[in-house]
Scaffold this active site. Sequence first.
Site, PDB file in Angstrom:
ATOM      1  N   SER A  19       0.611  -0.722   0.062  1.00  0.00           N
ATOM      2  CA  SER A  19       0.141   0.224  -0.174  1.00  0.00           C
ATOM      3  C   SER A  19       1.018   0.964   0.174  1.00  0.00           C
ATOM      4  O   SER A  19       2.065   1.188   0.489  1.00  0.00           O
ATOM      5  CB  SER A  19      -0.649  -0.017   1.080  1.00  0.00           C
ATOM      6  OG  SER A  19      -0.232   0.452   2.240  1.00  0.00           O
ATOM      7  N   TYR A 156       9.436   7.639  16.486  1.00  0.00           N
ATOM      8  CA  TYR A 156       9.168   7.827  15.142  1.00  0.00           C
ATOM      9  C   TYR A 156      10.527   8.423  13.444  1.00  0.00           C
ATOM     10  O   TYR A 156      11.444   8.268  13.161  1.00  0.00           O
ATOM     11  CB  TYR A 156       7.877   7.948  15.239  1.00  0.00           C
ATOM     12  CG  TYR A 156       7.539   7.901  13.162  1.00  0.00           C
ATOM     13  CD1 TYR A 156       7.536   6.974  12.410  1.00  0.00           C
ATOM     14  CD2 TYR A 156       7.640   9.527  11.453  1.00  0.00           C
ATOM     15  CE1 TYR A 156       7.635   7.116  10.568  1.00  0.00           C
ATOM     16  CE2 TYR A 156       7.665   9.340  10.791  1.00  0.00           C
ATOM     17  CZ  TYR A 156       7.698   8.191  10.270  1.00  0.00           C
ATOM     18  OH  TYR A 156       7.364   8.301   9.000  1.00  0.00           O
TER      19      TYR A 156
END
Length: 274
Positions: A19, A156
């Site tokens: 995706s 992150y």
Amino acid sequence: MKTDRNFRGRTAWVTGAGSGIGAALVTTLLARGTNVVAVDRDADRLTELQEHSPAGRLHCETVDVTDAEAVADSVDGLVRRHGRLDYVFNNAGIGQAGAVSDLSLSDWRRCIDVNIGGVINGIHAAWPHLVAQGRGHIVNTASGAGLVPRPGMVPYSMSKWAVVGLSISLREEAAALGIRVSAACPGHIQTRILDDADMPGLDRESLLSSIPGTGIAAEDCARIMLRGVRANRAVIPVGGLINAEWRLYRLAPPVGAALGRVRNRMMLRHRRRG
């Protein structure tokens, strides 16, 4: 789309291909005449990708990039089938947001294992083949969060800064061997990464609804990345906003840091109460 001599007849190994940016890279590379091995841990997403792709030049494999042995088997299989490895797109990654006080050690480790470890596994598997060939291009997907401060998403951001640092350091070592290395740093892209992201301590629906704009289409992101690959750019920022923010942070770090603090205050407004 016209075929591109830089990609026509070449081979590419793409992770996180089910995706988002990964799928867009796969379809764009196929349109340019590349033979692609698409790797993702989600078999259903790969099936959907296969159904919407031309037959013959796409091979899909269900692989978790944190599994070094499985990654190596996938890369070795590509080389056995095609006799060459031209492009390695270490694209798989996970998103994460939340205040550090709301994070567990497992939150930190998951970012490290997928976003850093997955890239390392891809490089380690591809490196002997690239060295033997004396050519090839490794493209590691980092993030705009790897170029400027991102409080409120520290693990992150940490992982993406690591990918940028890995890439630009490896680039100099690789150049002597005829190998190219780039770090792609997308900004806000229309993908499912935020929907799939871990957000401990945050109200997901409230946060997602507050994000302005729709972002850049994944297909446009893929095209920008491939332009940067063709030009052999060390760092490939994707999106005007992240480009401007990166330039500002390099020229005036205190101003760039202040923007990060503004972002953090906005994110903390969506912290769950109680």
